[in-house]
Design an enzyme around this catalytic site. Structure first.
Site, mmCIF file in Angstrom:
data_model
loop_
_atom_site.group_PDB
_atom_site.id
_atom_site.type_symbol
_atom_site.label_atom_id
_atom_site.label_comp_id
_atom_site.label_asym_id
_atom_site.label_seq_id
_atom_site.Cartn_x
_atom_site.Cartn_y
_atom_site.Cartn_z
ATOM 1 N N ASN A 16 0.868 -1.088 0.000
ATOM 2 C CA ASN A 16 0.051 0.048 -0.189
ATOM 3 C C ASN A 16 0.824 1.304 -0.002
ATOM 4 O O ASN A 16 1.838 1.457 0.878
ATOM 5 C CB ASN A 16 -1.003 0.075 1.331
ATOM 6 C CG ASN A 16 -1.875 1.098 1.520
ATOM 7 O OD1 ASN A 16 -1.303 2.258 1.108
ATOM 8 N ND2 ASN A 16 -3.097 0.952 1.500
ATOM 9 N N ASP A 64 -0.195 4.343 -0.303
ATOM 10 C CA ASP A 64 -0.898 5.754 -0.045
ATOM 11 C C ASP A 64 -0.225 6.664 0.509
ATOM 12 O O ASP A 64 -0.233 7.902 0.530
ATOM 13 C CB ASP A 64 -2.267 5.310 1.170
ATOM 14 C CG ASP A 64 -3.124 4.704 0.398
ATOM 15 O OD1 ASP A 64 -3.061 4.419 -0.934
ATOM 16 O OD2 ASP A 64 -4.021 4.038 1.227
ATOM 17 N N HIS A 65 0.815 6.316 1.728
ATOM 18 C CA HIS A 65 1.576 7.441 2.551
ATOM 19 C C HIS A 65 2.759 8.012 1.577
ATOM 20 O O HIS A 65 3.209 8.908 1.985
ATOM 21 C CB HIS A 65 2.305 6.617 3.739
ATOM 22 C CG HIS A 65 1.122 6.376 4.647
ATOM 23 N ND1 HIS A 65 0.114 6.998 4.976
ATOM 24 C CD2 HIS A 65 1.227 5.193 5.763
ATOM 25 C CE1 HIS A 65 -0.687 6.679 5.663
ATOM 26 N NE2 HIS A 65 -0.004 5.386 6.289
ATOM 27 N N ARG A 112 2.976 18.964 0.841
ATOM 28 C CA ARG A 112 3.660 20.102 0.338
ATOM 29 C C ARG A 112 2.800 20.569 -1.003
ATOM 30 O O ARG A 112 2.926 21.680 -1.435
ATOM 31 C CB ARG A 112 5.089 19.784 0.004
ATOM 32 C CG ARG A 112 5.734 20.844 -0.863
ATOM 33 C CD ARG A 112 5.925 22.009 0.160
ATOM 34 N NE ARG A 112 6.878 21.847 1.457
ATOM 35 C CZ ARG A 112 8.125 22.152 1.214
ATOM 36 N NH1 ARG A 112 8.786 22.625 0.338
ATOM 37 N NH2 ARG A 112 8.845 21.825 2.418
ATOM 38 N N HIS A 124 -5.483 3.653 -1.960
ATOM 39 C CA HIS A 124 -7.162 3.897 -1.320
ATOM 40 C C HIS A 124 -7.531 5.311 -1.932
ATOM 41 O O HIS A 124 -7.030 6.238 -1.309
ATOM 42 C CB HIS A 124 -6.953 3.740 -0.110
ATOM 43 C CG HIS A 124 -8.525 4.143 0.720
ATOM 44 N ND1 HIS A 124 -8.654 3.682 2.061
ATOM 45 C CD2 HIS A 124 -9.523 4.271 0.175
ATOM 46 C CE1 HIS A 124 -9.906 4.163 2.462
ATOM 47 N NE2 HIS A 124 -10.444 4.431 1.438
ATOM 48 N N HIS A 153 -4.963 11.557 0.096
ATOM 49 C CA HIS A 153 -3.504 11.360 -0.183
ATOM 50 C C HIS A 153 -3.730 10.727 -1.824
ATOM 51 O O HIS A 153 -3.229 11.764 -2.540
ATOM 52 C CB HIS A 153 -3.043 10.190 0.650
ATOM 53 C CG HIS A 153 -3.823 8.999 1.066
ATOM 54 N ND1 HIS A 153 -4.649 8.305 0.244
ATOM 55 C CD2 HIS A 153 -3.947 8.612 2.289
ATOM 56 C CE1 HIS A 153 -5.365 7.521 1.186
ATOM 57 N NE2 HIS A 153 -4.896 7.621 2.438
ATOM 58 N N THR A 188 -7.000 6.320 9.722
ATOM 59 C CA THR A 188 -6.905 5.053 8.747
ATOM 60 C C THR A 188 -8.117 4.345 8.901
ATOM 61 O O THR A 188 -9.117 4.488 9.789
ATOM 62 C CB THR A 188 -5.465 4.249 9.250
ATOM 63 O OG1 THR A 188 -5.453 3.260 8.048
ATOM 64 C CG2 THR A 188 -5.724 3.716 10.588
ATOM 65 N N HIS A 223 -3.524 -4.655 7.751
ATOM 66 C CA HIS A 223 -3.550 -3.635 8.693
ATOM 67 C C HIS A 223 -2.851 -3.631 9.877
ATOM 68 O O HIS A 223 -2.899 -4.635 10.730
ATOM 69 C CB HIS A 223 -5.325 -3.359 9.233
ATOM 70 C CG HIS A 223 -5.220 -1.823 9.514
ATOM 71 N ND1 HIS A 223 -4.944 -1.204 10.452
ATOM 72 C CD2 HIS A 223 -6.159 -1.146 8.582
ATOM 73 C CE1 HIS A 223 -5.392 0.104 10.059
ATOM 74 N NE2 HIS A 223 -6.059 -0.099 9.155
ATOM 75 N N GLY A 224 -2.032 -3.017 10.053
ATOM 76 C CA GLY A 224 -1.120 -2.868 11.053
ATOM 77 C C GLY A 224 0.068 -3.688 11.411
ATOM 78 O O GLY A 224 0.862 -3.894 12.257
ATOM 79 N N GLY A 236 1.034 -1.254 4.417
ATOM 80 C CA GLY A 236 1.546 -0.206 4.126
ATOM 81 C C GLY A 236 2.557 0.795 4.754
ATOM 82 O O GLY A 236 3.671 1.010 4.740
ATOM 83 N N HIS A 237 1.760 1.204 5.939
ATOM 84 C CA HIS A 237 2.325 2.109 6.933
ATOM 85 C C HIS A 237 3.817 1.592 7.495
ATOM 86 O O HIS A 237 4.841 2.313 7.241
ATOM 87 C CB HIS A 237 1.663 2.434 8.246
ATOM 88 C CG HIS A 237 2.343 3.346 9.121
ATOM 89 N ND1 HIS A 237 1.735 4.647 9.075
ATOM 90 C CD2 HIS A 237 3.173 3.366 9.967
ATOM 91 C CE1 HIS A 237 2.468 5.397 9.903
ATOM 92 N NE2 HIS A 237 3.156 4.792 10.569
HETATM 93 N N1 PXP Z 1 -5.906 -3.070 4.317
HETATM 94 C C1 PXP Z 1 -6.770 -2.206 4.500
HETATM 95 C C2 PXP Z 1 -8.196 -2.440 4.035
HETATM 96 C C3 PXP Z 1 -6.386 -0.835 4.788
HETATM 97 O O1 PXP Z 1 -7.346 0.252 4.872
HETATM 98 C C4 PXP Z 1 -5.127 -0.624 5.190
HETATM 99 C C5 PXP Z 1 -4.781 0.791 5.522
HETATM 100 O O2 PXP Z 1 -4.802 1.580 4.258
HETATM 101 C C6 PXP Z 1 -4.055 -1.421 5.098
HETATM 102 C C7 PXP Z 1 -4.639 -2.871 4.809
HETATM 103 C C8 PXP Z 1 -2.776 -1.296 5.398
HETATM 104 O O3 PXP Z 1 -2.671 -1.096 6.827
HETATM 105 P P1 PXP Z 1 -1.114 -0.519 7.041
HETATM 106 O O4 PXP Z 1 -0.832 0.820 6.609
HETATM 107 O O5 PXP Z 1 -1.392 -0.404 8.777
HETATM 108 O O6 PXP Z 1 -0.113 -1.482 6.752
#
Ligand code: PXP
Length: 247
Positions: free
Chosen positions: A7, A9-10, A18, A50, A57, A107, A197-198, A219-220
């Site tokens: 992911n 997004d970040h 910016r 996303h 983002h 998030t 997630h996480g 992602g994060h």
């Molecule tokens: N899956 C979904 C559905 C999410 O919304 C996210 C966060 O954007 C992720 C996975 C990835 O989570 P993380 O950024 O905590 O790794």
């Protein structure tokens, strides 16, 4: 082999900090496509973005660019709203992951309440599938939501691992049991089982007793770690840990 969806997004979050009002500037960076290419070179199996209603983002142009340029599959995460569904129908990503979306959240906070929104989710799922996109539902490890996802015609579920990630020891072990039961039911209903997630290189091994996992979406922690070692190394470190998953 456990697949990895990265992911990014970040990467767009940093660009928007910016350049939100100057996206056409030649100085606008980081360049999302460069990050996606690094992820591909590192061995990512898919790229997740996303497109949020507030466009905090990822922007519409990013979605089109990723669909056109990526070599790996594009997973578009999105809320089930008419505006975003129309974009998904036009772009035709390989996968869509339907998530609940709330403007105030930092998030995605929880899984879909599939049972309460079954009619709307079923309609969107059948439109996307008829258009060539495979559909995933982001769900908490709750058996009735897994059953409802199958009833709505979803191809996949992505099990929400946020609670798993935020707990340690006994509470985490309990959550692993819930995730395992959810994964077993999903698999028995013919759903592909993903999770996310996480997740970090430090906690992901604790998930390895959950059966039937096909893909993790992360992602994060990958983007955060990239600040010190670079995105390619950060992803390769994660893939090295994930190689120990036995299924
Ligand atoms: N899956 C979904 C559905 C999410 O919304 C996210 C966060 O954007 C992720 C996975 C990835 O989570 P993380 O950024 O905590 O790794």
């Amino acid at each position: 082999m456990l697949l990895l969806g990265v992911n990014i997004d970040h990467v767009a979050t940093l660009r928007q900090a910016r350049y939100a009002t100057m996206l056409s500037s030649p100085n606008a960076e980081p360049v999302l496509l460069d990050a996606a290419r690094e992820a591909e070179a590192a061995g990512a199996d898919s790229i997740t973005i996303h497109l949020r209603a507030d466009r905090r983002h990822i922007q519409d142009a990013d979605v089109w660019l990723m669909k056109r340029e990526l070599e790996v599959k594009l997973n578009l995460e999105m809320g089930n709203t008419p505006e975003i569904v129309d974009i998904a129908l036009a772009v035709k990503p390989h996968f869509v992951c339907l998530v609940p979306e709330n403007r105030q959240e930092i998030t995605t906070e929880g899984g879909l309440d599939v049972t309460s929104h079954a009619v709307a989710l079923q309609e969107t799922t059948s439109r996307l599938k008829a258009n060539g996109t495979r559909v995933s539902f982001f769900v908490d490890p709750v058996l009735e939501h897994i059953q409802a996802a199958a009833d709505c015609g979803a191809d996949m579920v992505e099990l929400h691992t946020g609670t798993f990630a935020n707990h340690t020891d006994a509470a985490r072990a309990l959550e692993v049991e819930r995730l395992s039961r959810a994964a077993m039911l999903a698999q028995s209903l013919g759903l592909q089982v993903n999770a996310g997630h996480g997740l970090t290189t430090k906690n992901v091994r604790d998930l390895f007793t959950v059966p039937h996992l096909v893909e993790l979406n992360i992602g994060h922690s990958l983007v955060a770690r990239a600040m010190t070692v670079g995105l390619r190394t950060s992803i390769q470190e994660m893939l090295a840990v994930m190689a120990d998953y036995k299924g």
